[in-house]
Write a protein that holds these residues in place. Structure first.
Motif, short mmCIF file in Angstrom:
data_model
loop_
_atom_site.label_atom_id
_atom_site.label_comp_id
_atom_site.label_asym_id
_atom_site.label_seq_id
_atom_site.Cartn_x
_atom_site.Cartn_y
_atom_site.Cartn_z
N GLY A 16 0.76 -1.35 0.02
CA GLY A 16 -0.07 0.09 0.06
C GLY A 16 0.98 1.23 -0.12
N ASP A 17 0.10 2.41 -0.16
CA ASP A 17 0.63 3.68 -0.02
C ASP A 17 1.11 4.37 1.29
OD1 ASP A 17 0.66 3.49 -2.72
OD2 ASP A 17 -1.42 4.27 -2.66
N ALA A 18 0.59 3.60 2.60
CA ALA A 18 0.70 4.63 3.82
C ALA A 18 2.38 4.31 4.13
CB ALA A 18 0.05 3.62 4.72
N LEU A 19 2.73 5.67 4.73
CA LEU A 19 4.05 5.69 5.27
C LEU A 19 4.12 5.64 6.89
CD1 LEU A 19 5.88 8.26 3.05
CD2 LEU A 19 5.96 5.62 2.90
N TYR A 20 4.68 5.10 7.47
CA TYR A 20 4.77 4.97 9.03
C TYR A 20 6.11 5.46 9.42
CZ TYR A 20 0.85 2.01 8.21
OH TYR A 20 -0.47 1.54 7.73
N VAL A 21 6.17 5.95 10.62
CA VAL A 21 7.44 6.32 11.22
C VAL A 21 8.33 5.30 11.47
CG1 VAL A 21 8.51 7.18 13.61
CG2 VAL A 21 6.72 8.16 12.69
N GLY A 22 9.51 5.06 10.96
CA GLY A 22 10.45 4.04 11.01
C GLY A 22 10.41 3.17 9.78
N ASP A 23 9.77 3.45 9.10
CA ASP A 23 9.69 2.70 7.74
C ASP A 23 11.10 2.69 6.99
OD1 ASP A 23 6.90 2.04 8.02
OD2 ASP A 23 6.30 3.08 6.19
N THR A 24 11.38 1.60 6.33
CA THR A 24 12.37 1.71 5.39
C THR A 24 12.07 1.64 4.00
OG1 THR A 24 13.50 0.31 7.17
CG2 THR A 24 14.84 0.44 5.11
N LEU A 25 12.60 2.66 3.32
CA LEU A 25 12.31 3.20 2.09
C LEU A 25 13.62 2.60 0.89
CD1 LEU A 25 10.30 6.39 1.94
CD2 LEU A 25 9.25 3.80 1.71
N ASN A 26 13.34 2.01 -0.08
CA ASN A 26 14.19 1.53 -0.96
C ASN A 26 14.44 2.66 -1.89
OD1 ASN A 26 16.17 0.57 -2.83
ND2 ASN A 26 14.99 -1.06 -3.39
N LEU A 27 15.85 3.17 -2.20
CA LEU A 27 15.94 4.39 -3.12
C LEU A 27 16.93 3.98 -4.18
CD1 LEU A 27 17.08 7.17 -0.56
CD2 LEU A 27 14.51 6.66 -1.49
N ASP A 28 16.95 2.52 -4.16
CA ASP A 28 18.05 2.20 -5.63
C ASP A 28 17.30 0.98 -6.14
OD1 ASP A 28 20.01 0.95 -7.00
OD2 ASP A 28 21.39 1.08 -5.39
N ALA A 29 16.82 1.01 -7.45
CA ALA A 29 16.28 -0.21 -7.71
C ALA A 29 17.38 -1.61 -8.09
CB ALA A 29 16.00 0.07 -9.52
N HIS A 30 18.29 -1.28 -7.77
CA HIS A 30 19.43 -2.50 -7.69
C HIS A 30 19.31 -3.28 -6.29
CE1 HIS A 30 21.41 -0.11 -10.49
NE2 HIS A 30 21.57 -1.26 -11.34
#
Length: 57
Positions: A16-30
């Motif tokens: 889903g689209d929700a963001l939570y405090v402490g989420d780890t987002l991926n910034l690199d498609a590799h």
């Protein structure tokens, strides 16, 4: 374009689209299959149709 890129590179490991405090987002498609979580949970979703994962380094 930036929002779409972030959504697609995090789609597999998020639900889903929700963001939570402490989420780890991926910034690199590799690292699409090894980085990211949502609210501490790692999901295993299918990739969006047409999205091609670049080879991991």
């Amino acid at each position: 374009m930036g929002e779409v890129w972030l959504y697609w590179t995090n789609y597999v490991r998020r639900d889903g689209d929700a963001l939570y405090v402490g989420d780890t987002l991926n910034l690199d498609a590799h690292t699409i299959l090894s980085v990211g979580d949502q609210n501490g949970v790692v999901h295993d979703n299918s990739l969006p149709e047409g999205f091609v994962i670049p080879p991991q380094r």
